[in-house]
Scaffold this active site. Structure first.
Site, PDB file in Angstrom:
ATOM      1  N   LYS A 179      13.653  42.524 112.360  1.00  0.00           N
ATOM      2  CA  LYS A 179      14.269  42.947 111.301  1.00  0.00           C
ATOM      3  C   LYS A 179      15.518  43.357 111.388  1.00  0.00           C
ATOM      4  CE  LYS A 179      12.147  41.717 108.401  1.00  0.00           C
ATOM      5  NZ  LYS A 179      11.840  40.002 108.351  1.00  0.00           N
ATOM      6  N   ARG A 183      17.258  36.449 113.576  1.00  0.00           N
ATOM      7  CA  ARG A 183      17.243  34.861 113.095  1.00  0.00           C
ATOM      8  C   ARG A 183      18.565  34.575 112.761  1.00  0.00           C
ATOM      9  NH1 ARG A 183      14.958  30.787 114.752  1.00  0.00           N
ATOM     10  NH2 ARG A 183      12.900  31.869 114.658  1.00  0.00           N
ATOM     11  N   ARG A 260      19.867  47.842 113.681  1.00  0.00           N
ATOM     12  CA  ARG A 260      20.140  47.898 112.555  1.00  0.00           C
ATOM     13  C   ARG A 260      19.753  49.681 112.229  1.00  0.00           C
ATOM     14  NH1 ARG A 260      16.946  44.467 107.853  1.00  0.00           N
ATOM     15  NH2 ARG A 260      17.894  45.168 105.991  1.00  0.00           N
ATOM     16  N   THR A 388      13.953  41.554  98.565  1.00  0.00           N
ATOM     17  CA  THR A 388      14.227  42.954  97.704  1.00  0.00           C
ATOM     18  C   THR A 388      13.505  44.136  98.252  1.00  0.00           C
ATOM     19  OG1 THR A 388      14.952  41.609  95.898  1.00  0.00           O
ATOM     20  CG2 THR A 388      14.587  43.780  95.437  1.00  0.00           C
TER      21      THR A 388
HETATM   22  N1  LIG Z   1      23.082  35.812 107.113  1.00  0.00           N
HETATM   23  C1  LIG Z   1      21.667  36.417 106.762  1.00  0.00           C
HETATM   24  N2  LIG Z   1      21.075  35.830 105.697  1.00  0.00           N
HETATM   25  C2  LIG Z   1      19.736  36.561 105.541  1.00  0.00           C
HETATM   26  N3  LIG Z   1      19.351  37.741 105.886  1.00  0.00           N
HETATM   27  C3  LIG Z   1      20.137  38.114 106.954  1.00  0.00           C
HETATM   28  C4  LIG Z   1      21.694  37.579 107.303  1.00  0.00           C
HETATM   29  N4  LIG Z   1      22.123  38.368 108.241  1.00  0.00           N
HETATM   30  C5  LIG Z   1      21.136  39.578 108.618  1.00  0.00           C
HETATM   31  N5  LIG Z   1      20.148  39.165 107.852  1.00  0.00           N
HETATM   32  C6  LIG Z   1      19.062  40.378 107.876  1.00  0.00           C
HETATM   33  O1  LIG Z   1      18.189  39.667 108.660  1.00  0.00           O
HETATM   34  C7  LIG Z   1      17.059  40.494 108.532  1.00  0.00           C
HETATM   35  C8  LIG Z   1      15.778  39.919 109.037  1.00  0.00           C
HETATM   36  O2  LIG Z   1      15.776  40.148 110.637  1.00  0.00           O
HETATM   37  P1  LIG Z   1      15.339  39.150 111.383  1.00  0.00           P
HETATM   38  O3  LIG Z   1      15.605  37.762 111.332  1.00  0.00           O
HETATM   39  O4  LIG Z   1      15.409  39.994 112.894  1.00  0.00           O
HETATM   40  O5  LIG Z   1      13.642  39.393 111.267  1.00  0.00           O
HETATM   41  S1  LIG Z   1      12.521  38.979 112.087  1.00  0.00           S
HETATM   42  O6  LIG Z   1      12.325  40.132 112.928  1.00  0.00           O
HETATM   43  O7  LIG Z   1      12.539  37.934 112.706  1.00  0.00           O
HETATM   44  O8  LIG Z   1      11.337  38.865 111.369  1.00  0.00           O
HETATM   45  C9  LIG Z   1      17.151  40.565 106.987  1.00  0.00           C
HETATM   46  O9  LIG Z   1      16.387  41.754 106.434  1.00  0.00           O
HETATM   47  P2  LIG Z   1      15.791  42.279 104.933  1.00  0.00           P
HETATM   48  O10 LIG Z   1      17.062  42.014 104.190  1.00  0.00           O
HETATM   49  O11 LIG Z   1      15.102  43.495 104.985  1.00  0.00           O
HETATM   50  O12 LIG Z   1      14.827  40.906 104.512  1.00  0.00           O
HETATM   51  C10 LIG Z   1      18.640  40.775 106.694  1.00  0.00           C
HETATM   52  O13 LIG Z   1      19.047  41.783 106.115  1.00  0.00           O
END
Ligand SMILES: Nc1ncnc2c1ncn2[C@@H]1O[C@H](COP(=O)(O)OS(=O)(=O)O)[C@@H](OP(=O)(O)O)[C@H]1O
Length: 427
Positions: A179, A183, A260, A388
Site C-alpha cells: 500500500k 503499483r 508511506r 476512499t
Molecule cells: N498514481 C496513483 N494512482 C493511484 N494510486 C496511487 C498513485 N500513486 C500512489 N498511489 C497510492 O498507491 C496506493 C496503493 O499502493 P500499492 O500499489 O503499493 O498497493 S498494493 O500493495 O500493491 O496493494 C494507493 O493507496 P490507497 O489510496 O489507500 O488506495 C494510493 O494512495
C-alpha cells in the site's frame, strides 16, 4: 460438629423464602457467566483471525524486539534510535510480535491468484475529457476484478513487445511496502524503454521459492542488451527470509522500497481488507489490545508492516544502503516526475520518464500516465488504488502517530532521509 450445628441453627432461623431467593440469584449469576464464556469462545477466534492472530503484548516480547533493534542498531551506530525505541516501549508498552503469513501481500495480483492485477486503467478519452467527465465512471474499470487486466493480459503485456532477447532474472526489485504506491511506481517505470517488468507479483522469495530460479526467470519478459528486468512484490519487505534469498540470487540486486506514512498505510491496508470482507471489526477495534489502557496491537499486520526500521534492519544485514532506494509514497503522488527522476538515476537509466508523462486526473484524484508502456491512450490505476478510506477516530490516529514516532525517527536515521510524516500529524 459445633460449626455444623450452628449453621443448621442459622438456616432453621432464616425464612425459607429468603433462602430460595438467594439460591435462585446464585443460579442466575452462574448461568449468566456460563453463557458469557460460551459467547466469548465463539467470538474471539473470529475476531482474532481478522486481527491476524495478534498475541497479547508481554514484557518478554517487548524486550525481544528492543534487543533485536538495539543490538543491530548499536553495531551500526543507531544508538539514538535504540533510546527512542526504549522510550516507545516505556511510554506505551507496545510491541511487535511474530507476523502472520502474507502480511505484506498486495492486491492479490500475484502469480496463481484468481484475483487479477490492478493496473493502469485504459481511458479511450483524452486526459482533459476524463477530468471533465466527472464521477468514477469516467475511469473505465472492471467489476469484481478491481483491475483493468487479467493475468493472461498481464503476461502478454509483460511480453508485449516481440520476444527478442532473452529472459533474465531481475536486476532490480520493488520489495515494498504494501500500500505504499508500488503499483504506481512500477507502471511509471514500465514507460521507460529500458525497463521490462512482469505485471503480476511473482511472490517468488516468499511463497514460490521452492519452484526454483528457472521458474522465476521464466516469468520475466525477454530483454535486449541494456534493458533492465524488474518485478514488484511488496510482501518481500516483511519476509524475514527474503533478504538472504535475494542476496544469494545476486548480491548486486538493486532494491526499491516505496514508503508511506505508516498510519495512512495501515488505514489503506485495512480499507483493502474491508473491501473484501465488510464484516470485519472496525479499525479502532483491531488497532488495540486494550483501548482503555492504550495498548496498541502491534501484532496486527496492518500496524506491524509500518514498523519500517524493524524490517529494514534485516535487509541491511545483506545489502548496503547504497543498493537500496527509498521512494516517498507521498511525493510519488504530488510530484511523480520528481520521484521518477531519482529512481531512474538509482537504476542508472536515462531520465526518460518525466513530467511530460503524467497528468493529474481530477476524477481519480491521482496522477495518471499519459502514455503507458503498451498503449498510446492515457491510463489511471484501477479502483483498488486510491480507495476512499473510512473515517477513523482522531484520537486513535493521534495515538498511532505517537506509537510510530520513535520507529519513524529510527528509520530516518537509518536511511539518512526525513520523510516528514510528523508534519502530516500536525496538519
Ligand atoms: N498514481 C496513483 N494512482 C493511484 N494510486 C496511487 C498513485 N500513486 C500512489 N498511489 C497510492 O498507491 C496506493 C496503493 O499502493 P500499492 O500499489 O503499493 O498497493 S498494493 O500493495 O500493491 O496493494 C494507493 O493507496 P490507497 O489510496 O489507500 O488506495 C494510493 O494512495
Amino acid at each position: 460438629m459445633a460449626f455444623w450445628s450452628s449453621t443448621s441453627a442459622f438456616t432453621s432461623k432464616v425464612p425459607r423464602k429468603i433462602l430460595f431467593m438467594f439460591t435462585l440469584s446464585l443460579s442466575v449469576t452462574y448461568l449468566f457467566y456460563s453463557l458469557m464464556s460460551c459467547y466469548n469462545s465463539l467470538r474471539f477466534p473470529v475476531q482474532e483471525s481478522y486481527a491476524e492472530q495478534g498475541r497479547l503484548v508481554t514484557e518478554e516480547t517487548t524486550v525481544a524486539l528492543r534487543d533485536k533493534l538495539s543490538s543491530s542498531s548499536t553495531s551500526r551506530g543507531y544508538t539514538a534510535g535504540d533510546a527512542l525505541y526504549k522510550t516507545a516501549t516505556v511510554q506505551t508498552g507496545y510491541v511487535a510480535v511474530p507476523t502472520a503469513e502474507r502480511e505484506g501481500e498486495g492486491e492479490g495480483d500475484h502469480v496463481g491468484s484468481d484475483r487479477k492485477d490492478t493496473e493502469w486503467v485504459g481511458t479511450a478519452i483524452a486526459p482533459t475529457e476524463v477530468a471533465a467527465a466527472g464521477g468514477q465512471n469516467a475511469v473505465l474499470e472492471r467489476e469484481h476484478q478491481e483491475s483493468s487486466t487479467t493475468d493472461e493480459e498481464l503476461s502478454r503485456r509483460g511480453n508485449s513487445t516481440p520476444e527478442y532477447g532473452e529472459k533474465k532474472l531481475p536486476q532490480a526489485i520493488i520489495i515494498g511496502v504494501k500500500k505504499g504506491g508500488t503499483r504506481a511506481l512500477l507502471e511509471a517505470l514500465r514507460v521507460h524503454p529500458d525497463v521490462r517488468a512482469v505485471g503480476v507479483e511473482p511472490h517468488f522469495f516468499d511463497r514460490n521459492y521452492e519452484k526454483g530460479l528457472d521458474w522465476y526467470r521464466d516469468l520475466m519478459p525477454s530483454t535486449l542488451e541494456g534493458q533492465i528486468t524488474m518485478e514488484k512484490t511488496p510482501s518481500y519487505f516483511v519476509t524475514s527470509s527474503a533478504p538472504k534469498r535475494i542476496h544469494s540470487m545476486a548480491k548486486d540486486t538493486k532494491l526499491i522500497i516505496v514508503v508511506r506514512n505508516p498510519v495512512t498505510r495501515a488505514i489503506s491496508d485495512y480499507t483493502q481488507t474491508l473491501s473484501k470482507r465488510p464484516e470485519i471489526p472496525t479499525f479502532e477495534v483491531l488497532a488495540f489490545k486494550n483501548r482503555t489502557l492504550g495498548l496498541i496491537d502491534a501484532s496486527w499486520s496492518a500496524l506491524r508492516i509500518g514498523i519500517y526500521a524493524l524490517h529494514l534492519e534485516s535487509w541491511m544485514q545483506y545489502f548496503p544502503l547504497s543498493q537500496i532506494h527509498f521512494v516517498s509514497g507521498e511525493r510519488l503522488i504530488v510530484d511523480p516526475a520528481g520521484e521518477m527522476a531519482k529512481v531512474q538515476d538509482f537504476l542508472g537509466l536515462k531520465r526518460i520518464v518525466t513530467d511530460k508523462h503524467f497528468y493529474f486526473n481530477k476524477t481519480k484524484g491521482f496522477p495518471c500516465l499519459k502514455k503507458p508502456e503498451d498503449s498510446s491512450a492515457p491510463r489511471c490505476l484501477g479502483k483498488s488504488k486510491g480507495r476512499t478510506h473510512p473515517k477513523i477516530d482522531p484520537d486513535v490516529i493521534r495515538r498511532l502517530h505517537k506509537f510510530y514516532k520513535p520507529f519513524n525517527m529510527m528509520f530516518y536515521q537509518m536511511t539518512g532521509q526525513n520523510f516528514e510524516w510528523e508534519q502530516e500529524e500536525k496538519q
